[in-house]
Motif scaffolding. Sequence first.
Motif, PDB file in Angstrom:
ATOM      1  N   ASP A   1       0.844  -1.188   0.000  1.00  0.00           N
ATOM      2  CA  ASP A   1       0.000   0.000   0.000  1.00  0.00           C
ATOM      3  C   ASP A   1       0.893   1.256   0.000  1.00  0.00           C
ATOM      4  O   ASP A   1       2.072   1.184   0.353  1.00  0.00           O
ATOM      5  CB  ASP A   1      -0.894  -0.032   1.234  1.00  0.00           C
ATOM      6  CG  ASP A   1      -1.741   1.205   1.339  1.00  0.00           C
ATOM      7  OD1 ASP A   1      -2.451   1.518   0.362  1.00  0.00           O
ATOM      8  OD2 ASP A   1      -1.698   1.881   2.397  1.00  0.00           O
TER       9      ASP A   1
ATOM     10  N   ASP B   1      -0.327   5.239   0.657  1.00  0.00           N
ATOM     11  CA  ASP B   1      -0.568   6.283   1.661  1.00  0.00           C
ATOM     12  C   ASP B   1      -0.808   5.643   3.035  1.00  0.00           C
ATOM     13  O   ASP B   1      -1.638   4.752   3.170  1.00  0.00           O
ATOM     14  CB  ASP B   1      -1.764   7.154   1.251  1.00  0.00           C
ATOM     15  CG  ASP B   1      -1.603   8.602   1.703  1.00  0.00           C
ATOM     16  OD1 ASP B   1      -0.783   8.858   2.615  1.00  0.00           O
ATOM     17  OD2 ASP B   1      -2.286   9.466   1.150  1.00  0.00           O
ATOM     18  N   GLY B   2      -0.056   6.108   3.997  1.00  0.00           N
ATOM     19  CA  GLY B   2      -0.144   5.548   5.352  1.00  0.00           C
ATOM     20  C   GLY B   2       0.801   4.380   5.561  1.00  0.00           C
ATOM     21  O   GLY B   2       0.949   3.887   6.673  1.00  0.00           O
ATOM     22  N   THR B   3       1.438   3.943   4.460  1.00  0.00           N
ATOM     23  CA  THR B   3       2.349   2.788   4.527  1.00  0.00           C
ATOM     24  C   THR B   3       3.762   3.203   4.102  1.00  0.00           C
ATOM     25  O   THR B   3       4.733   2.957   4.807  1.00  0.00           O
ATOM     26  CB  THR B   3       1.825   1.648   3.638  1.00  0.00           C
ATOM     27  OG1 THR B   3       0.515   1.293   4.093  1.00  0.00           O
ATOM     28  CG2 THR B   3       2.744   0.439   3.693  1.00  0.00           C
TER      29      THR B   3
ATOM     30  N   ASP C   1      -6.514  -3.101   2.663  1.00  0.00           N
ATOM     31  CA  ASP C   1      -5.238  -3.797   2.419  1.00  0.00           C
ATOM     32  C   ASP C   1      -5.241  -5.210   3.022  1.00  0.00           C
ATOM     33  O   ASP C   1      -4.867  -6.184   2.349  1.00  0.00           O
ATOM     34  CB  ASP C   1      -4.072  -3.030   3.055  1.00  0.00           C
ATOM     35  CG  ASP C   1      -4.035  -1.576   2.627  1.00  0.00           C
ATOM     36  OD1 ASP C   1      -4.244  -1.319   1.434  1.00  0.00           O
ATOM     37  OD2 ASP C   1      -3.782  -0.712   3.487  1.00  0.00           O
TER      38      ASP C   1
END
Length: 268
Positions: free
Chosen positions: A7, A9-11, A215
């Motif tokens: 993933d 965004d955020g990852t 995810d």
Amino acid sequence: MPGFLLDLDGTLYSGDRPIPYAADFIGWLRRNGHPFLFLTNNSSRTPEQVAAHLKQTGIPASPGEVFTSSQAAALYMTDEGLSGQTVFCIGEGGLRQALQEAGFTLLADDAPPEAQAAAVVQGIDRAFSYGKLMTAVRFIRRGARFVLTNPDHLLPWNGELTPGAGSIASSIERASETAPVVIGKPSPIIMRYAVAKLGLPPEDIWAVGDNLNTDIRGGVDAGCRSALVLTGLADEHNYKAQIAATGVTPELVCRHLMELADHIGSRS
Ligand SMILES: [Mg+2]
């Protein structure tokens, strides 16, 4: 040698900011020859724009390493026998380019009432309007397919939650009384294409991300291994409650990506 569906965004980054250890992790993957794909539900950017954004946040990337929900939507429609047809697109550059590259003709936003469309394909569209809603609903009511790039109804953006593609889809679904075919994570459609691109059996692939509902659920349902990172939607404070709320349990929970590398490194 396990592969990875990562993933974004955020990852790997948070908006425009790098996430600690993300660049180290990608370096580790490359040094060790692990196959991987940057797998994103974000339909707005082209693979070229995604790769450029990754580079900006310190992660060298090429467009060929990126697979977006827009590309998956175009593949799906081709597989459904819609090649070469005219479609109505509600979306931004990433979706429009993916559809055009796959040979679809896009109707104008102000298509006349007598126009015909084989499908309405919708992603995030920050210029969504009543006129586009009306046109989409007209086509779907006349029998056009309704294809949604990704179900995310909220997107974290600069500290607040903003409406995502799934929220736009809800208005179209309500008025057309037709549910969309959902392409992006956790749909098996994007997972099937992504697994095939890696060319590995699902059990040799780690699905990695910060979102249990997309995810991790997508990975688990596809038979992949799964690692939740606590750097985005899920964090150290909320992840236990999120696991309880979603009913989705990742195989591994990592504070950051190098914990995943350490976990795999210590076992290979
Ligand atoms: Mg994410």
